[in-house]
Design a protein around this motif. Sequence first.
Motif, PDB file in Angstrom:
ATOM      1  N   PHE A 107       3.348  -4.445   3.159  1.00 13.20           N
ATOM      2  CA  PHE A 107       4.099  -4.065   4.127  1.00 13.20           C
ATOM      3  C   PHE A 107       3.256  -3.082   5.019  1.00 13.20           C
ATOM      4  CE2 PHE A 107       6.771  -3.574   0.310  1.00 13.20           C
ATOM      5  CZ  PHE A 107       7.570  -4.945   0.486  1.00 13.20           C
ATOM      6  N   GLU A 108       1.950  -3.636   5.140  1.00 13.65           N
ATOM      7  CA  GLU A 108       1.171  -2.824   6.257  1.00 13.65           C
ATOM      8  C   GLU A 108       1.996  -2.847   7.653  1.00 13.65           C
ATOM      9  OE1 GLU A 108      -3.382  -3.067   8.021  1.00 13.65           O
ATOM     10  OE2 GLU A 108      -2.553  -4.478   6.739  1.00 13.65           O
ATOM     11  N   GLY A 109       1.699  -1.587   8.481  1.00 13.83           N
ATOM     12  CA  GLY A 109       2.314  -1.433   9.694  1.00 13.83           C
ATOM     13  C   GLY A 109       3.663  -1.040   9.716  1.00 13.83           C
ATOM     14  N   THR A 110       4.447  -0.818   8.302  1.00 11.64           N
ATOM     15  CA  THR A 110       5.685  -0.265   8.510  1.00 11.64           C
ATOM     16  C   THR A 110       5.774   1.208   7.530  1.00 11.64           C
ATOM     17  OG1 THR A 110       6.117  -1.315   6.210  1.00 11.64           O
ATOM     18  CG2 THR A 110       6.438  -2.723   8.010  1.00 11.64           C
ATOM     19  N   PRO A 111       6.879   1.695   7.615  1.00  9.98           N
ATOM     20  CA  PRO A 111       6.965   3.236   7.006  1.00  9.98           C
ATOM     21  C   PRO A 111       6.747   2.964   5.522  1.00  9.98           C
ATOM     22  CG  PRO A 111       8.637   2.893   8.621  1.00  9.98           C
ATOM     23  CD  PRO A 111       8.005   1.635   8.458  1.00  9.98           C
ATOM     24  N   PHE A 112       6.946   1.641   4.997  1.00  9.01           N
ATOM     25  CA  PHE A 112       6.967   1.514   3.538  1.00  9.01           C
ATOM     26  C   PHE A 112       5.487   0.901   3.150  1.00  9.01           C
ATOM     27  CE2 PHE A 112      11.290   0.764   5.187  1.00  9.01           C
ATOM     28  CZ  PHE A 112      11.991   1.815   4.367  1.00  9.01           C
ATOM     29  N   GLU A 113       4.575   1.283   3.844  1.00 11.88           N
ATOM     30  CA  GLU A 113       2.930   0.706   3.334  1.00 11.88           C
ATOM     31  C   GLU A 113       2.799   1.242   1.904  1.00 11.88           C
ATOM     32  OE1 GLU A 113       0.756   0.865   7.717  1.00 11.88           O
ATOM     33  OE2 GLU A 113       0.393   2.429   6.019  1.00 11.88           O
ATOM     34  N   ILE A 114       2.137   0.115   1.264  1.00 11.80           N
ATOM     35  CA  ILE A 114       1.499   0.402  -0.060  1.00 11.80           C
ATOM     36  C   ILE A 114       0.337   0.078  -0.497  1.00 11.80           C
ATOM     37  CG2 ILE A 114       2.015  -0.254  -2.693  1.00 11.80           C
ATOM     38  CD1 ILE A 114       4.897  -0.961  -1.966  1.00 11.80           C
ATOM     39  N   ASN A 115      -0.322   1.361  -0.821  1.00  9.67           N
ATOM     40  CA  ASN A 115      -1.730   1.176  -0.978  1.00  9.67           C
ATOM     41  C   ASN A 115      -1.847   1.363  -2.628  1.00  9.67           C
ATOM     42  OD1 ASN A 115      -1.721   3.933  -1.392  1.00  9.67           O
ATOM     43  ND2 ASN A 115      -2.718   4.208   0.585  1.00  9.67           N
ATOM     44  N   ARG A 116      -3.121   1.517  -3.174  1.00  8.82           N
ATOM     45  CA  ARG A 116      -3.347   1.597  -4.502  1.00  8.82           C
ATOM     46  C   ARG A 116      -2.864   2.826  -5.055  1.00  8.82           C
ATOM     47  NH1 ARG A 116      -8.567   3.023  -6.263  1.00  8.82           N
ATOM     48  NH2 ARG A 116      -8.637   3.367  -8.435  1.00  8.82           N
ATOM     49  N   ILE A 117      -2.597   4.000  -4.316  1.00  8.61           N
ATOM     50  CA  ILE A 117      -2.201   5.266  -4.763  1.00  8.61           C
ATOM     51  C   ILE A 117      -0.765   5.046  -4.870  1.00  8.61           C
ATOM     52  CG2 ILE A 117      -2.009   7.773  -4.304  1.00  8.61           C
ATOM     53  CD1 ILE A 117      -4.904   7.666  -3.440  1.00  8.61           C
TER      54      ILE A 117
END
Length: 270
Positions: free
Chosen positions: A32-42
């Motif tokens: 979901f890059e570029g959205t308020p729901f971006e998810i990275n490893r943390i």
Amino acid sequence: MNAVLPFLPRADEGEGFHAPTLGEFFPEVFLFEGTPFEINRIIMVRLIAAAALILLFWIGTSRMKIVPGRFQSVIELGIGFVRKNIGEDLLGRRDGERFLPVLTTIFFMVFALNVTGVIPFLNIAGSSLIGVPLVLAAVAYITFIYAGIKARGGKFFKDALFPPGVPKPLYILLTPIEFLSTFVLRPVSLTLRLLMNMVVGHLLLVLCFAATNFFFTSGAIDGVARLIGGGTLAFGFFFTLFELLVAVLQAYIFTLLTAVYIQLAVSEEH
């Protein structure tokens, strides 16, 4: 080594040893890059920790029995620890029970988000960025202010800022100090204590295992390199056990301080 600790660079990915940096705490977005729901490893680690807690409590409490099963025993042991050693010891039976849901939630959330730092394939604490420590500190802050207002009304702020029995001229000096210590430094200290312990712990673990990875995978392996690599590996496992202890202690200290602040807020005298 990289199969267990995927964040470590291999020696053949660049020349020399690559020390850990603060970039460890800002991993790339993979959903979901570029959205308020971006998810990275943390963020993924936080979601996993929250889901594990919900699942554990759901399994442990969905079919309560007089003779508890395995999961029910774990839940009862954890709640009993918070109730007896934090809630009732500091707040008494009545207030201990009243604030037990908040104290229990804080304890288990801090522990779950801390312990992910030593779980293989996760390898980073969900509390190692300021967002989670800040939210938990805000919960503690709002709770003790609510407790003070509920117990003493407007007198809570009056007594906190203008302690009774002090000569009035001293309020010029004392009131700003009381304001800072009670309403500013408490949430700040809660946030920074948890955050910095997790950041430093993660960097130590990455440093040890990155050094091990370098010495065992570099081109020229000799006896000295293997000896040093074995030493850094031993230190890494030692710090892993130490970080597990820190994860528990930080959960206990955070919850204990929250209870202390509540106790100070509801007491008639500071």
